[in-house]
Design an enzyme around this catalytic site. Structure first.
Site, PDB file in Angstrom:
ATOM      1  N   VAL A 106       0.866  -1.179   0.000  1.00 40.59           N
ATOM      2  CA  VAL A 106       0.000   0.000   0.000  1.00 40.59           C
ATOM      3  C   VAL A 106       0.900   1.226   0.000  1.00 40.59           C
ATOM      4  O   VAL A 106       1.893   1.285   0.735  1.00 40.59           O
ATOM      5  CB  VAL A 106      -0.925   0.021   1.237  1.00 40.59           C
ATOM      6  CG1 VAL A 106      -1.811   1.264   1.222  1.00 40.59           C
ATOM      7  CG2 VAL A 106      -1.770  -1.243   1.311  1.00 40.59           C
ATOM      8  N   CYS A 107       0.584   2.176  -0.853  1.00 44.23           N
ATOM      9  CA  CYS A 107       1.273   3.472  -0.858  1.00 44.23           C
ATOM     10  C   CYS A 107       2.784   3.271  -1.084  1.00 44.23           C
ATOM     11  O   CYS A 107       3.186   2.476  -1.928  1.00 44.23           O
ATOM     12  CB  CYS A 107       0.960   4.214   0.434  1.00 44.23           C
ATOM     13  SG  CYS A 107       1.287   5.980   0.435  1.00 44.23           S
ATOM     14  N   THR A 108       3.612   3.942  -0.303  1.00 41.02           N
ATOM     15  CA  THR A 108       5.056   3.879  -0.508  1.00 41.02           C
ATOM     16  C   THR A 108       5.683   2.589   0.000  1.00 41.02           C
ATOM     17  O   THR A 108       6.903   2.401  -0.136  1.00 41.02           O
ATOM     18  CB  THR A 108       5.756   5.078   0.163  1.00 41.02           C
ATOM     19  OG1 THR A 108       5.359   5.138   1.539  1.00 41.02           O
ATOM     20  CG2 THR A 108       5.375   6.378  -0.536  1.00 41.02           C
ATOM     21  N   THR A 126       2.044   3.392  -6.732  1.00 40.98           N
ATOM     22  CA  THR A 126       2.280   3.856  -5.374  1.00 40.98           C
ATOM     23  C   THR A 126       1.549   5.186  -5.233  1.00 40.98           C
ATOM     24  O   THR A 126       0.758   5.567  -6.109  1.00 40.98           O
ATOM     25  CB  THR A 126       3.800   3.987  -5.096  1.00 40.98           C
ATOM     26  OG1 THR A 126       4.007   4.286  -3.715  1.00 40.98           O
ATOM     27  CG2 THR A 126       4.451   5.062  -5.950  1.00 40.98           C
TER      28      THR A 126
END
Length: 227
Positions: A106-108, A126
């Site tokens: 998830v995300c970074t 991302t």
């Protein structure tokens, strides 16, 4: 939601200081309701983990005692830049990924997968403010909320973790199960503003946020990736 007839599925979330709590708690909330799911929060030790929201979360396991994941999930947060330089963390990701059915972020958190060598030649996404850095870990950036490439699933920033979890539940146990969980948690988005992504947000707001937060944050991430 439990079902003793459902196959057991161990979901291991990587935890680290500076994690964005919703990157973890949003998919955890959905996945915890999947029949047969067992959730694990694994960190370097079992001390409370400081999140970006002013409170801490308590790991269930340390790296040494964590069970093998069926689903490995690596959340993001500003703490990723520090975690990139932690050999124990990167080794844990690589070892868990080698035996996992699904490897996700998830995300970074995508950059931690990348540092472990898991994004080379893969399509990935991302948080929108960092997608330009994905080639530094060998990934091909895709502008999408969820990107699947084989058994690798990456998702965009923060709230997209919930979409990722429901997508994965549908892959594992069918759309009816995923839709029932979506209904149970009343995930019926109706945001107060048409935005949430630069493509749908006034440019002045996007540029102001980048100047205040993400230009410097992306520069720190780039430096950590090149270190």
């Amino acid at each position: 939601m439990t079902d003793t007839a459902a196959p057991a599925t161990t979901v291991v979330f990587l935890l680290f200081p500076g994690i964005t709590q919703l990157d973890f708690t949003a998919p955890a909330q959905a996945l915890s309701r999947m029949p047969g799911a067992r959730l694990v929060g694994a960190a370097a030790n079992r001390d409370p983990i400081a999140t970006d929201s002013g409170f801490a979360i308590l790991p269930t396991h340390d790296f040494a005692s964590a069970p093998q994941a069926d689903i490995l999930c690596v959340p993001g947060g500003h703490g990723v830049t520090e975690a990139l330089g932690n050999a124990e963390t990167i080794d844990f990701i690589a070892r868990q990924a080698a035996g996992a059915q699904w490897v996700t972020s998830v995300c970074t958190g995508a950059f931690l997968l990348g540092r472990a060598g898991l994004l080379r030649g893969k399509r990935a996404t991302t948080h929108w403010a960092y997608t330009h850095l994905l080639p530094l870990v060998g990934a091909a950036p895709v502008k999408a909320r969820i990107v699947e490439d084989g058994h690798l699933v990456t998702s965009g920033g923060v709230t997209s973790g919930l979409d990722f979890a429901l997508t994965l539940i549908a892959r594992l146990q069918g759309e009816a199960v995923a839709q029932a969980i979506q209904l149970a948690i009343e995930y019926d988005p109706a945001p107060p503003f048409a935005g949430g992504h630069p493509d749908r947000t006034p440019g002045t707001i996007t540029e102001g946020l980048k100047a205040r937060v993400y230009d410097a944050a992306a520069a720190r991430m780039e430096a950590a990736l090149k270190a």
